[in-house]
Design an enzyme around this catalytic site. Structure first.
Site, PDB file in Angstrom:
ATOM      1  N   SER A  10       0.804  -1.137  -0.062  1.00 55.94           N
ATOM      2  CA  SER A  10      -0.113   0.112  -0.082  1.00 55.94           C
ATOM      3  C   SER A  10       1.032   1.327   0.323  1.00 55.94           C
ATOM      4  CB  SER A  10      -0.753  -0.046   1.191  1.00 55.94           C
ATOM      5  OG  SER A  10      -1.185   1.505   1.405  1.00 55.94           O
ATOM      6  N   HIS A  35      -1.308  -1.274  -4.288  1.00 57.10           N
ATOM      7  CA  HIS A  35      -2.366  -0.836  -3.504  1.00 57.10           C
ATOM      8  C   HIS A  35      -2.522   0.621  -3.338  1.00 57.10           C
ATOM      9  CE1 HIS A  35      -6.060  -2.104  -1.278  1.00 57.10           C
ATOM     10  NE2 HIS A  35      -5.484  -1.183  -0.344  1.00 57.10           N
ATOM     11  N   ASP A  37      -4.322   3.604  -1.744  1.00 62.05           N
ATOM     12  CA  ASP A  37      -5.542   3.981  -0.940  1.00 62.05           C
ATOM     13  C   ASP A  37      -6.121   5.286  -0.997  1.00 62.05           C
ATOM     14  OD1 ASP A  37      -3.930   2.117   1.441  1.00 62.05           O
ATOM     15  OD2 ASP A  37      -5.707   1.623   0.502  1.00 62.05           O
ATOM     16  N   MET A  39      -8.748   8.325  -0.320  1.00 59.47           N
ATOM     17  CA  MET A  39      -9.516   8.622   0.939  1.00 59.47           C
ATOM     18  C   MET A  39      -9.830  10.020   0.749  1.00 59.47           C
ATOM     19  SD  MET A  39      -7.146   7.052   3.762  1.00 59.47           S
ATOM     20  CE  MET A  39      -6.371   5.446   4.106  1.00 59.47           C
ATOM     21  N   HIS A  68      -8.362   1.420  -4.172  1.00 58.02           N
ATOM     22  CA  HIS A  68      -9.255   0.987  -2.935  1.00 58.02           C
ATOM     23  C   HIS A  68      -9.804   2.410  -2.591  1.00 58.02           C
ATOM     24  CE1 HIS A  68      -9.649  -0.063   1.855  1.00 58.02           C
ATOM     25  NE2 HIS A  68     -10.705   0.047   1.067  1.00 58.02           N
ATOM     26  N   MET A  70     -11.966   4.651  -0.822  1.00 60.08           N
ATOM     27  CA  MET A  70     -12.366   4.867   0.625  1.00 60.08           C
ATOM     28  C   MET A  70     -13.155   6.379   0.425  1.00 60.08           C
ATOM     29  SD  MET A  70      -9.287   3.405   2.765  1.00 60.08           S
ATOM     30  CE  MET A  70      -8.178   3.625   1.455  1.00 60.08           C
ATOM     31  N   MET A 140     -11.679  -5.864   5.100  1.00 58.00           N
ATOM     32  CA  MET A 140     -10.707  -5.070   5.863  1.00 58.00           C
ATOM     33  C   MET A 140     -10.329  -6.061   7.077  1.00 58.00           C
ATOM     34  SD  MET A 140     -10.073  -2.528   3.943  1.00 58.00           S
ATOM     35  CE  MET A 140      -9.223  -1.550   5.367  1.00 58.00           C
ATOM     36  N   GLY A 145      -8.749   4.111   7.233  1.00 59.14           N
ATOM     37  CA  GLY A 145      -8.326   5.542   7.456  1.00 59.14           C
ATOM     38  C   GLY A 145      -6.995   5.738   7.551  1.00 59.14           C
ATOM     39  N   GLY A 147      -2.854   3.641   8.073  1.00 63.36           N
ATOM     40  CA  GLY A 147      -1.772   2.430   8.022  1.00 63.36           C
ATOM     41  C   GLY A 147      -1.513   2.277   9.227  1.00 63.36           C
ATOM     42  N   GLY A 148      -0.409   1.103   9.399  1.00 61.59           N
ATOM     43  CA  GLY A 148       0.288   0.978  10.696  1.00 61.59           C
ATOM     44  C   GLY A 148      -0.691   0.238  11.833  1.00 61.59           C
ATOM     45  N   ASP A 178      -6.637  -6.714   4.259  1.00 61.56           N
ATOM     46  CA  ASP A 178      -5.905  -5.101   4.102  1.00 61.56           C
ATOM     47  C   ASP A 178      -5.925  -4.985   5.455  1.00 61.56           C
ATOM     48  OD1 ASP A 178      -6.790  -2.023   2.341  1.00 61.56           O
ATOM     49  OD2 ASP A 178      -5.179  -2.897   3.412  1.00 61.56           O
ATOM     50  N   GLY A 179      -4.817  -4.709   5.864  1.00 61.75           N
ATOM     51  CA  GLY A 179      -4.720  -4.004   7.167  1.00 61.75           C
ATOM     52  C   GLY A 179      -3.911  -4.917   8.330  1.00 61.75           C
ATOM     53  N   GLY A 180      -2.748  -4.228   8.670  1.00 61.46           N
ATOM     54  CA  GLY A 180      -1.989  -5.139   9.724  1.00 61.46           C
ATOM     55  C   GLY A 180      -1.539  -6.421   9.244  1.00 61.46           C
ATOM     56  N   GLY A 200       1.400  -2.258   4.225  1.00 64.53           N
ATOM     57  CA  GLY A 200       1.859  -1.129   4.042  1.00 64.53           C
ATOM     58  C   GLY A 200       3.181  -0.961   4.855  1.00 64.53           C
TER      59      GLY A 200
HETATM   60  C1  DX5 Z   1      -6.346   1.409   5.740  1.00 65.53           C
HETATM   61  C2  DX5 Z   1      -5.691   1.110   4.206  1.00 65.53           C
HETATM   62  C3  DX5 Z   1      -4.646   0.020   4.172  1.00 65.53           C
HETATM   63  C4  DX5 Z   1      -3.474   0.274   4.808  1.00 65.53           C
HETATM   64  C5  DX5 Z   1      -2.716  -1.111   5.061  1.00 65.53           C
HETATM   65  O1  DX5 Z   1      -7.375   2.351   5.442  1.00 65.53           O
HETATM   66  O2  DX5 Z   1      -7.028   0.794   3.221  1.00 65.53           O
HETATM   67  O3  DX5 Z   1      -4.634  -0.431   2.827  1.00 65.53           O
HETATM   68  O4  DX5 Z   1      -2.911   1.364   4.204  1.00 65.53           O
HETATM   69  O5  DX5 Z   1      -1.438  -0.371   5.814  1.00 65.53           O
HETATM   70  P1  DX5 Z   1      -1.048  -1.336   6.792  1.00 65.53           P
HETATM   71  O6  DX5 Z   1      -0.340  -2.791   5.985  1.00 65.53           O
HETATM   72  O7  DX5 Z   1       0.243  -0.571   7.382  1.00 65.53           O
HETATM   73  O8  DX5 Z   1      -2.093  -1.598   7.660  1.00 65.53           O
HETATM   74 ZN    ZN Z   2      -6.419  -0.352   1.346  1.00 65.24          ZN
END
Ligand code: DX5
Ligand code: ZN
Length: 219
Positions: A10, A35, A37, A39, A68, A70, A140, A145, A147-148, A178-180, A200
């Site tokens: 990401s 990826h 993101d 927003m 993606h 959002m 998800m 919203g 990363g990390g 997607d996420g963590g 990410g």
């Molecule tokens: C969050 C994004 C994810 C995020 C993933 O809203 O949709 O794609 O960037 O980042 P990590 O892998 O750091 O959770």
């Molecule tokens: Zn994403």
């Protein structure tokens, strides 16, 4: 069923001041997709970038761009992300609701791959009948919203359930998470049935991006 595992770093976690270099570096280090993101500050409490980012990174990589969205009312932007060069356009059930089916059809009409995404607290039920109308389903594993964040393991039963629906359909539909995602949880995530892994922080915080991308794919 043998599924191809794809790693989709990401760019939310990238250094935006050198985004072109970051994307080229991801491709050099073995990423399968990028990826992206998007927003809007309304659907999620953050703002990143839009169609122009897709248009510009399109110039520096041949990897599939996985957009993606959002954003609220994503149907208003589908064609512009398609024109900008996105290959997969993924929209939130929570942003579309009764307009999800028509939005997926709109994505398909642009020739791009149709993606639907559900948040950690959204059950499979409301999207069950649309899974086989997609090219990719995204689950998800953090609230969107930023990363990390920490992976939410409670979403794994939904991954198992959606994987079962996909396999029973016999269709070649990707299941993305997607996420963590990190080296500790990736093996369980793949065992649950996800084959496209967004990462990410795990990738961008790594000393050796090639090694981490390879480990996410092969561990
Ligand atoms: C969050 C994004 C994810 C995020 C993933 O809203 O949709 O794609 O960037 O980042 P990590 O892998 O750091 O959770
Ligand atoms: Zn994403």
């Amino acid at each position: 069923m043998d599924r191809q595992v794809k790693i989709a770093p990401s760019i939310l976690s990238a250094d935006f001041s050198v985004m072109g270099e970051e994307v080229k570096d991801l491709e050099k280090n073995g990423a399968d997709m990028i990826h992206v993101d998007v927003m809007d500050g309304v659907f999620v409490n953050n703002i990143t970038f839009g169609m122009k980012m897709v248009k510009d990174i399109r110039k520096v990589t041949s990897l599939p761009l996985d957009a993606h969205l959002m954003i609220v009312e994503p149907w208003r932007y589908v064609e512009r992300f398609a024109e900008a060069g996105a290959d997969i356009i993924t929209v939130h059930y929570e942003a579309c609701r009764e307009r999800l089916s028509e939005t997926l059809d709109l994505i398909g009409s642009t020739g791009k791959k149709r993606g639907l995404v559900i948040n950690p607290d959204t059950p499979v039920e409301p999207v069950r009948d649309l899974i086989t109308a997609c090219d990719m389903v995204l689950v998800m594993s953090v609230f969107p919203g930023k990363g990390g964040q920490k992976f939410i393991p409670d979403v794994l039963p939904k991954v198992v359930e959606i994987r079962k629906i996909i396999d029973e359909s016999g269709k070649n539909i990707d299941l993305e998470i997607d996420g963590g995602v990190n080296l500790e949880n990736v093996s369980l995530i793949k065992k649950s049935g996800a084959n496209v892994l967004v990462a990410g922080n795990t990738v961008f915080s790594a000393e050796d991006r090639r090694a981490v991308i390879s480990a996410l794919r092969n561990d």
